[in-house]
Structure formats: structure tokens, C-alpha cells
Enzyme design. Structure first.
Site, mmCIF file in Angstrom:
data_model
loop_
_atom_site.group_PDB
_atom_site.id
_atom_site.type_symbol
_atom_site.label_atom_id
_atom_site.label_comp_id
_atom_site.label_asym_id
_atom_site.label_seq_id
_atom_site.Cartn_x
_atom_site.Cartn_y
_atom_site.Cartn_z
ATOM 1 N N ASP A 108 -21.006 -12.222 -72.583
ATOM 2 C CA ASP A 108 -22.016 -13.208 -72.604
ATOM 3 C C ASP A 108 -23.302 -12.636 -72.850
ATOM 4 O OD1 ASP A 108 -19.828 -14.664 -71.747
ATOM 5 O OD2 ASP A 108 -21.030 -15.790 -69.770
ATOM 6 N N SER A 248 -29.493 -6.300 -68.917
ATOM 7 C CA SER A 248 -28.972 -4.963 -69.596
ATOM 8 C C SER A 248 -28.302 -5.468 -71.098
ATOM 9 C CB SER A 248 -27.596 -4.435 -68.701
ATOM 10 O OG SER A 248 -27.852 -4.625 -67.392
#
Length: 291
Positions: A108, A248
Site C-alpha cells: 500500500d 518508509s
């Protein structure tokens, strides 16, 4: 910050986060605090706290504020922030694209795609980065000249687990330590983010799409990049690993002529807009015509 869904609908991102990062970069006190937060020892300490039960109350507040769908998760109750942050999603909530020629998203996130030019440099939100300096390996970077690079930016509301995009043979992991900064585009315009962040990369040899370069990049206060396998045979959709605590980035590089990104993602990227994608959905196709 504007994102675009696959149906073309535009949604606004986290403006409070952007304002905070603008303050961190825009004044001496903010930059000093950012350097403290980016210190690996501080990062590890915060990560330790986020593994503890004392961090659990944050989860309920965060879920409500960000409209997180817990019905997509394997469990709905969490013992700590990291237990929630590293949550596993039910397989049926992230089905793998059925088309045999589909290139799938490994996670995602917010996606931008770039063509790797002959100088082996690629733009990321207003800065140009060298694939060679990212990898610290000129020979490996050269293999992807003229290819395609996908940047998946994960924010705190995303599930932080990522999967393999194809069946194939995976290499050992190469870890490159670094100073941790945020992957938010506001920071990226002021710091050489990917040059300084901790990252880990490996190669996936897949018959249909050649050798894919897979890179995971840690961000501010991410203490861990967890890859589940060393050198191994792996399957499409199988979990590759996860990040613990913080935003991230996952990066994929494809060799020249191997794949064609989907048209909407190319269009959005050309307009400087990130595309919202989910793990397992189609983002491109196998092709020998895209070059």
C-alpha cells in the site's frame, strides 16, 4: 498534498504533517530537533518504547482519526503501537491481480514512476538522485539504464508489509546503513534523503520480467527494515517483509523494455501527482514495447 485514486478522484493528504515538517526544516530549532530525531540511537530508543504496552492507547486514537479499516486486518486488538503498525491484513482484503501479465504493487502506498535516463539519475519530488549513489554500486546501477523505476511512499496510515511481485529466485540482502530522515517530499527537497537513509536491497530473477531490483528505505525513527528471506525461491504475493514504526519507502527498478506502467500512473507521475495504490493490485504489465 494531493494524491489521485485509480479512478481519477483527487484526495488531500496529511496537511498537519506537512506543516510540522515545514517548521522542522524552516527554522534553526526545527532543524536541530530533526537531527536529534534522526540519530540512530534515538530512533532505536523510540522504537523500543513503541514495542511496549504503554504505547497501545495511541492505536485507538489513530485508528479513529485516520479511518483505518480494522476489518481488513487479521486481528482488531493490538498490544502496542508496533503491533498495530506491523499489522497483517487478511488475504482477501488485498487480492492479487488475476491477469497473467499483470505487474502488481508490492505494498500500500503513494506511487510515482520514473524512466531511468542515460545519466542514471532520477527525480524524486524536486531533487535528482543517482541510482548509483543509492546502491553504492555503479555496476549494478548500469544494468537498469533506460529502465523504469517505481517509488512507493508509505505513510503512517498505510500497512507497512510488502510482498514479492513475481515468482522467482531472490538474492541475498545487501544492507546499507545511513542517517534517517523523513521520506516526506518536503524533506526530500532539502536533504539528500535516499543517500542518507538506511536501506536494504536484493535482486529477484523472474522469467517474464527479467531481474527486478528491490530496495527498501527506512525513514525517520524507523528502527527496523525486516526482510524475511535471504537467498531463496519465492512466490508472487508472498510476504517479503515489513517496516517497524514510521513512514518508509519501497523502490522497484525494472530493466529496459521489460514492463509497461499503467497509463493512469504514467499520466499522474508526469503531472507530479502520486497515485494511491494497494498491495496486489495491477500497476503495469509485461511488455517488450515500452522503451
Amino acid at each position: 498534498m494531493i494524491y489521485r485514486k485509480r479512478n481519477g478522484e483527487e484526495v488531500r493528504g496529511n496537511e498537519k504533517q506537512d506543516r510540522l515538517l515545514a517548521w522542522l526544516c524552516g527554522c534553526a530549532a526545527g532543524r536541530f530537533l530533526l537531527r536529534i530525531l534522526a540519530c540512530p540511537k534515538i530512533s532505536r530508543s523510540v522504537g523500543t518504547v513503541m514495542d511496549m504496552q504503554v504505547s497501545a492507547p495511541i492505536v485507538r486514537i489513530f485508528v479513529k482519526k485516520n479511518h483505518i479499516r480494522l476489518d481488513e486486518c487479521e486481528k482488531q486488538h493490538f498490544s502496542s503501537w508496533n503491533d498495530f503498525f506491523c499489522r497483517k491484513l487478511r488475504q482477501e482484503s488485498r487480492p492479487i491481480a488475476a491477469q497473467t501479465d499483470a505487474i502488481i504493487s508490492p505494498c500500500d502506498g503513494k506511487l510515482t514512476v520514473y524512466k531511468i535516463n542515460e545519466k542514471l539519475r532520477f527525480p524524486v519530488k524536486g531533487r535528482t538522485y543517482s541510482l548509483e549513489s543509492l546502491l553504492r554500486n555503479a555496476r549494478l546501477a548500469e544494468r537498469y539504464s533506460g529502465g523504469v523505476l517505481f517509488v512507493f511512499r508509505l505513510t503512517v496510515d498505510d500497512c507497512h508489509r510488502f510482498c514479492y511481485i513475481a515468482d522467482g529466485k531472490k538474492s541475498a540482502n545487501v544492507y546499507i546503513p545511513g542517517v534517517l530522515h523523513s521520506v516526506n517530499p518536503y524533506i526530500a527537497g532539502r536533504f539528500p534523503v535516499y543517500h542518507e537513509n538506511a536501506r536494504e536491497y536484493s535482486l529477484l530473477a523472474a522469467r517474464e520480467i527479467g531481474t527486478v531490483l528491490m530496495i527498501e528505505v527506512g525513514a525517520t525513527m524507523v528502527g527496523r527494515i525486516v526482510n524475511r528471506h535471504g537467498a531463496a525461491r519465492v512466490k508472487k504475493g508472498e510476504e517479503k517483509g515489513y517496516f517497524a514504526f514510521g513512514g518508509s519507502t519501497v523502490i522497484l527498478c525494472f530493466q529496459k523494455g521489460r514492463i509497461a506502467p499503467d497509463a493512469d500512473i504514467l499520466k499522474n507521475s508526469a503531472e507530479g501527482v502520486e497515485t494511491l495504490v494497494r498491495r496486489g493490485e495491477r500497476i503495469g504489465s509485461v511488455s517488450c514495447k515500452y522503451s
